[in-house]
Scaffold this active site. Structure first.
Site, PDB file in Angstrom:
ATOM      1  N   LYS A  27       0.825  -1.214   0.000  1.00  0.00           N
ATOM      2  CA  LYS A  27       0.000   0.000   0.000  1.00  0.00           C
ATOM      3  C   LYS A  27       0.863   1.269   0.000  1.00  0.00           C
ATOM      4  CE  LYS A  27      -2.381  -0.561   3.829  1.00  0.00           C
ATOM      5  NZ  LYS A  27      -1.857  -1.824   4.351  1.00  0.00           N
ATOM      6  N   ARG A 102     -10.632   1.470   7.557  1.00  0.00           N
ATOM      7  CA  ARG A 102     -10.180   0.121   7.899  1.00  0.00           C
ATOM      8  C   ARG A 102     -11.215  -0.621   8.739  1.00  0.00           C
ATOM      9  NH1 ARG A 102      -3.950   0.866   7.902  1.00  0.00           N
ATOM     10  NH2 ARG A 102      -3.139  -0.959   8.928  1.00  0.00           N
ATOM     11  N   ARG A 141      10.998  -5.958   5.807  1.00  0.00           N
ATOM     12  CA  ARG A 141      10.899  -4.525   6.142  1.00  0.00           C
ATOM     13  C   ARG A 141      11.380  -4.298   7.576  1.00  0.00           C
ATOM     14  NH1 ARG A 141       5.138  -1.730   5.415  1.00  0.00           N
ATOM     15  NH2 ARG A 141       4.685  -2.703   7.413  1.00  0.00           N
ATOM     16  N   ARG A 147      10.863  -1.169  12.104  1.00  0.00           N
ATOM     17  CA  ARG A 147       9.533  -0.731  12.534  1.00  0.00           C
ATOM     18  C   ARG A 147       8.988  -1.676  13.618  1.00  0.00           C
ATOM     19  NH1 ARG A 147       4.368   0.349   8.581  1.00  0.00           N
ATOM     20  NH2 ARG A 147       2.968  -0.581  10.102  1.00  0.00           N
ATOM     21  N   ARG A 158      -2.030  -8.275  13.392  1.00  0.00           N
ATOM     22  CA  ARG A 158      -2.432  -7.312  12.353  1.00  0.00           C
ATOM     23  C   ARG A 158      -3.123  -8.030  11.193  1.00  0.00           C
ATOM     24  NH1 ARG A 158       3.071  -4.760  11.119  1.00  0.00           N
ATOM     25  NH2 ARG A 158       1.996  -3.461   9.603  1.00  0.00           N
TER      26      ARG A 158
END
Ligand code: AMP
Length: 206
Positions: A27, A102, A141, A147, A158
């Site tokens: 995204k 969301r 990532r 992160r 998630r």
């Protein structure tokens, strides 16, 4: 980078898009590209929330508890954050929403805002990526950016939240004939071209 698409009077054509996809589907990458292509602000609620967390604002302190657990931040907080960003006076005419709405409550709020301000969404883009690839992309990532919520345990939550609370929005937008489903596998350039082709079919390329 492509040039922005502009209308006959040289002002950018108004385009309002939403990227709706699970964590790791691309995204952010595709949202930034679409925003540049259509000369529209890229509005990523995850980024807006992380800015609030980093600045230590009351909203950031409240939001962090949910983000660290991989859960959705309460609707009221997110709706007010997005409202402040796109609802300024006058409201934005173009935007690429990334990660908002969301939940059904957020989708209803966004729908109502769009109708009230004559700024309904033109298209909702769903990037489809196999579940095991999502996990691999997110863990890569994590290694690259550190992160916090990209660790394996939070990611599991998630993905569950996406399936239970966000994925039902696909039907919400399908019923409104604005859902565009795109294969999100492959290199970012290839995926971007697929998105533009799909938008073209809706008459949104130029
Ligand atoms: P993202 O960067 O889009 O993966 O979002 C990171 C985290 O921010 C999510 O796991 C949620 O905790 C929170 N978040 C982002 N967008 C929303 C939203 N629209 N509603 C609720 N929480 C959100």
């Amino acid at each position: 980078m492509r040039h922005c698409i502009r209308g006959p009077d040289l002002t950018p054509t108004a385009v309002r898009l939403l990227l709706l996809a699970p964590p790791g589907a691309g995204k952010g990458t595709q949202g930034r590209r679409l925003a540049a292509h259509f000369c529209a602000p890229h509005i990523a609620t995850g980024d807006l929330l992380r800015e609030q967390v980093a600045a230590g604002t009351p909203l950031g302190i409240e939001a962090r508890r949910y983000m660290d657990a991989g859960e959705l931040v309460p609707d009221l907080l997110v709706v007010s954050l997005v409202g402040a960003r796109i609802g300024a006076d006058p409201p934005l005419t173009s935007f690429v929403l990334d990660g908002y709405p969301r939940s059904e409550a957020q989708a209803e709020a966004a729908l109502e805002w769009g109708v009230d301000h004559h700024r309904s969404l033109h298209a909702v883009i769903n990037l489809r990526v196999a579940a095991h690839d999502l996990v691999e992309r997110i863990l890569t990532r994590r290694r690259e950016t550190g992160r916090a919520d990209d660790d394996a345990a939070t990611l599991g939550e998630r993905l569950r939240v996406y399936e239970s609370t966000t994925a039902p929005l696909l039907d919400f937008y399908r019923r409104r004939n604005i859902l565009v489903e795109v294969d999100g596998n492959g290199e970012p350039d290839v995926v971007f071209d697929r998105i533009l082709e799909a938008l073209d079919e809706l008459g949104l390329r130029s």
